[in-house]
Design a protein around this motif. Structure first.
Motif, short mmCIF file in Angstrom:
data_model
loop_
_atom_site.label_atom_id
_atom_site.label_comp_id
_atom_site.label_asym_id
_atom_site.label_seq_id
_atom_site.Cartn_x
_atom_site.Cartn_y
_atom_site.Cartn_z
N PRO A 37 31.68 -4.30 17.99
CA PRO A 37 31.02 -3.30 16.79
C PRO A 37 32.07 -2.50 16.24
N ILE A 38 32.38 -2.52 14.79
CA ILE A 38 33.45 -1.70 14.24
C ILE A 38 32.81 -1.23 12.92
N ALA A 39 32.99 -0.10 12.51
CA ALA A 39 32.51 0.71 11.19
C ALA A 39 33.88 0.89 10.34
N VAL A 40 33.64 0.13 9.14
CA VAL A 40 34.50 0.17 8.07
C VAL A 40 33.78 1.04 7.19
N SER A 41 34.70 2.29 7.02
CA SER A 41 34.11 3.38 6.00
C SER A 41 34.74 3.06 4.77
N PRO A 42 33.99 3.23 3.92
CA PRO A 42 34.43 3.05 2.38
C PRO A 42 35.73 3.88 2.19
N LEU A 43 36.72 3.51 1.57
CA LEU A 43 37.85 4.18 1.44
C LEU A 43 37.61 5.11 0.52
N PHE A 88 25.86 5.03 8.36
CA PHE A 88 27.10 6.03 8.61
C PHE A 88 26.63 7.27 8.28
N LEU A 89 26.91 8.18 9.14
CA LEU A 89 26.42 9.52 9.09
C LEU A 89 27.53 10.46 8.23
N GLN A 90 28.87 10.04 8.57
CA GLN A 90 30.16 10.90 7.99
C GLN A 90 30.52 10.20 6.67
N LYS A 91 30.63 11.19 5.66
CA LYS A 91 31.40 10.94 4.54
C LYS A 91 32.76 10.46 4.39
N PRO A 92 33.07 9.49 3.84
CA PRO A 92 34.47 8.96 3.88
C PRO A 92 35.54 9.69 3.81
N GLU A 93 35.59 10.96 2.95
CA GLU A 93 36.77 11.79 3.02
C GLU A 93 37.18 12.61 4.09
N ILE A 94 35.90 12.94 4.83
CA ILE A 94 35.90 13.63 5.97
C ILE A 94 36.06 12.84 7.32
N GLU A 102 31.24 11.69 18.03
CA GLU A 102 29.91 11.52 18.41
C GLU A 102 29.11 10.55 17.28
N ASP A 103 29.12 10.84 16.15
CA ASP A 103 28.62 10.45 15.11
C ASP A 103 28.65 8.57 14.98
N TRP A 104 29.61 8.38 15.27
CA TRP A 104 30.04 7.07 15.18
C TRP A 104 29.93 6.18 16.54
N SER A 105 29.70 7.01 17.66
CA SER A 105 29.42 6.30 18.69
C SER A 105 27.97 6.23 18.89
N LEU A 106 27.40 7.25 18.31
CA LEU A 106 25.79 7.07 18.19
C LEU A 106 25.43 5.76 17.54
N ILE A 107 26.08 5.21 16.46
CA ILE A 107 25.64 3.90 15.76
C ILE A 107 26.28 2.88 16.61
N LYS A 108 26.86 3.22 17.73
CA LYS A 108 27.54 2.17 18.46
C LYS A 108 28.82 1.53 18.15
N ALA A 111 35.26 0.81 17.27
CA ALA A 111 36.16 1.04 16.52
C ALA A 111 36.03 1.53 15.11
N LEU A 112 36.72 2.32 14.44
CA LEU A 112 36.62 2.73 13.02
C LEU A 112 37.58 2.73 12.19
N ILE A 113 37.48 2.27 10.83
CA ILE A 113 38.40 2.29 9.84
C ILE A 113 38.09 3.20 8.91
N THR A 114 39.08 4.18 8.40
CA THR A 114 39.09 4.89 7.49
C THR A 114 40.11 4.75 6.66
N GLY A 115 40.06 5.47 5.37
CA GLY A 115 40.96 5.25 4.45
C GLY A 115 41.04 6.04 3.24
N GLU A 116 42.11 6.04 2.29
CA GLU A 116 41.71 6.66 0.94
C GLU A 116 42.84 5.94 -0.17
#
Lengths: 449, 158
Positions: A37-43, A88-94, A102-108, A111-116
């Motif tokens: 399970p991986i979260a790809v946060s919008p860049l 997703f609970l957290q905004k991309p920039e933050i 904790e927010d990301w493990s809550l949705i199981k 791994a998480l990918i973030t970016g700008e």
């Protein structure tokens, strides 16, 4: 709000907890029974950059668009399970600065990918990070710059980096496929050379369909293609420069040449030449134009493919009476049959890792794509169907792409030809999107390696 | 009548003996015998009584008795029309890998060419092209369609 909470509960119930210790790893040897399970946060894109991208690319949200490319790639690999963005609970920039794990493990998410993405001097600059959610650690951070119109490739390169970091093997996403686009009834099929990104986007047609074309294959540097064309009704192997569009016939043979491939150093083309009912294997050096005859046997010898070190050639021959797979040294000596199972074997193609040969097998009216070790042992059939053939390896040797045809009724209705891919493990079989019907796929090497 | 039947049966036996693969295939319709198409549906004529094509068993390029008879008629017609050149177009059915089928089509057309040459037609008047499985005449996916597609067709070149 109530909807969001319900949704979260649903997610938690579906994705059972999977506790790991230490940094996450994806095991690619056992198929996709348990995709990560991986979260790809919008860049994240700040306002001014967003406006510039909108103007130059006519894309509303470049950050989301790139993350969608990444997400789609990861999903198609079968090894990852990209989570729904609505959760997703957290905004991309933050999240990109410092994720609240904790927010990301809550949705199981494991791994998480973030970016700008930024618009800088008419260039696109991307910066991304890969995070291990359970360990609460950054695993990788990278930045690179390119021309804005390459934005889909940015998504592919990010995927390759993430794939490599999590599996320990090179990726295969910043690659292209060359294939034959097909249209029209079976009796008058129109075929064109087509090229597209590995995920089915950016399709370009390289020929117009005036003559029959078959079996295109890339050279190792991906700028040249060798293929069979019936130009002027003379079936010959051609060489095409993709950038310039310049084409030439390979060699001066008094008859049909076919089944071409490049040598691993790109300096030679290996192919069959048919004369007086006998097909033998030849090579032509592209610089010196010297032609060498490699096999000399009154049977059909075709579908040659070099080992990655260039020392051996596997090929298809019916010298035993029926189609079987043989291996020989690249000078044609020490010919040895390696296929001994029930049925007919064709289209051998050497893995880029060197340890396996993929093939098509015909047995009792069914067609199989399979692999065997280079000595013929360890035969494994990956997929069975009414008709399928011509596997081509992903550059990392983990995935095979091939084409599959459906049965038609007596009027020819119901017929289709499509590209399919399957993992070396036999899992994750999926159709590859193409604008038209398609066959004879060939996978490029990594474009940015 | 009885004599005819005996003749037919013995022909079937001859076919079966000639073709290695015959034992593996069943008679699908009265248009296929021993895996080879024997019907007339797709045939065109180079001249009255001169059929333009011959048919093959799966994976084979051996000429059947009927094929040889057709080719002898073509040879006689070519001898009479000495200015006509021909192209022999070799084809395979869709149940084989593309590259092998290209070679197989070439082998089939050459089997027909060799036979025409033994009946006195100069090799200079005959060219050969293989289409592999690319140009079926029947687009069905069934044994009868496949048998029609395993063929070598003699086409006037001028």
């Amino acid at each position: 709000m109530r909807f969001t909470i319900k949704y979260l509960i649903f997610i938690i119930m579906v994705f059972t907890p999977n506790i790991t210790f230490g940094l996450i790893e994806v095991d690619i040897t056992r198929g996709n029974l348990n995709p990560l399970p991986i979260a790809v946060s919008p860049l994240f894109v700040e306002e001014q950059s967003a406006k510039n991208f909108e103007k130059t690319l006519e894309i509303e949200n470049i950050g989301s668009s790139i993350s969608n490319v990444v997400e789609n790639n990861l999903k198609s690999s079968g090894l990852f399970n990209p989570l729904k963005k609505e959760a997703f609970l957290q905004k991309p920039e933050i999240a990109h600065l410092k994720p609240r794990f904790e927010d990301w493990s809550l949705i199981k998410a494991q791994a998480l990918i973030t970016g700008e993405v930024k618009y800088e001097n008419e260039k696109l600059r991307v910066e991304f990070r890969l995070w291990d959610v359970l360990a609460g650690k950054e695993m990788m951070a990278l930045a690179f710059t390119t021309v804005p119109k390459n934005w889909r490739r940015v998504g592919h390169i990010i995927t390759d980096k993430v794939y490599e970091r999590l599996t320990g093997e090179k990726g295969y996403f910043d690659t292209r496929l060359i294939y034959v686009a097909e249209e029209g009834p079976k009796t008058k099929r129109i075929k064109k050379l087509a090229i597209m990104d590995q995920d089915g986007f950016n399709t370009k047609y390289l020929t117009l369909g005036n003559e029959l074309v078959l079996t295109p294959r890339f050279n190792p540097a991906n700028q040249m293609v060798t293929y069979l064309s019936y130009f002027k009704n003379l079936p010959r192997v051609y060489l095409l420069d993709i950038e310039t569009g310049v084409q030439e016939v390979v060699g001066d043979f008094p008859g049909m040449t076919f089944a071409p491939r490049f040598s691993p150093d790109g300096k030679k083309i290996i192919m069959s030449f048919a004369k007086d009912g006998n097909s033998d294997i030849y090579t032509m050096d592209l610089e010196s134009r010297i032609v060498e005859k490699i096999t000399n046997h009154p049977s059909i010898d075709t579908s040659p493919s070099y080992s990655p070190d260039g020392k051996y050639i596997c090929f298809n021959s019916d010298r035993s009476g029926y189609q079987q797979i043989y291996v020989m040294k690249s000078d044609g000596s020490q010919v040895k049959r390696i296929s001994f199972g029930n049925g007919l074997y064709g289209t051998p193609v050497w893995s880029p890792r060197g340890d396996l040969i993929a093939f098509t097998k015909l047995h009792k009216g069914k067609f199989y794509i399979g692999v065997m070790r280079v000595d013929g042992s360890g035969e494994r059939l990956l997929t069975e169907n009414y008709y399928q053939e011509a596997p081509s390896w992903s550059p990392n040797g983990r995935v095979l792409i091939f084409y599959r045809e459906t049965k038609s009724d007596s009027e020819g209705k119901g017929f289709s030809a499509k590209l399919w891919s399957i993992d070396l493990t036999g899992y994750n079989e999926r159709m590859v999107n193409t604008e038209t019907d398609a066959s004879d796929p060939s996978w490029s090497s990594l474009l940015s390696d | 009548m009885i004599f005819n039947k005996i003749l037919k049966n013995s022909l079937v036996v001859i076919f079966a003996g000639l073709l290695l693969s015959a034992c593996a295939t069943k008679k699908v319709s009265n248009q296929i015998q021993g895996d080879v198409y024997t019907g007339k549906d797709t045939i065109e004529y180079l001249a009255s009584g001169v059929p333009d094509r011959v048919f093959f068993a799966t994976n084979e390029s051996v000429l059947t008795t009927a094929s040889r008879e057709t080719l002898r008629k073509q040879a006689a017609w070519l001898r009479k029309n000495s200015k006509i050149n021909v192209v022999l177009e070799g084809h395979a059915d869709e149940r084989g890998t593309r590259e092998y089928n290209l070679a197989l089509g070439e082998r089939r057309a050459n089997a027909a060419k060799d036979y025409l040459m033994t009946y006195g037609i100069s090799g200079n008047r005959i060219s050969v092209i293989s289409y592999g499985k690319e140009r079926p005449v029947d687009s069905g996916s069934n044994p009868l369609a496949w048998s029609k597609n395993r063929r070598s067709v003699t086409v006037k070149a001028n």
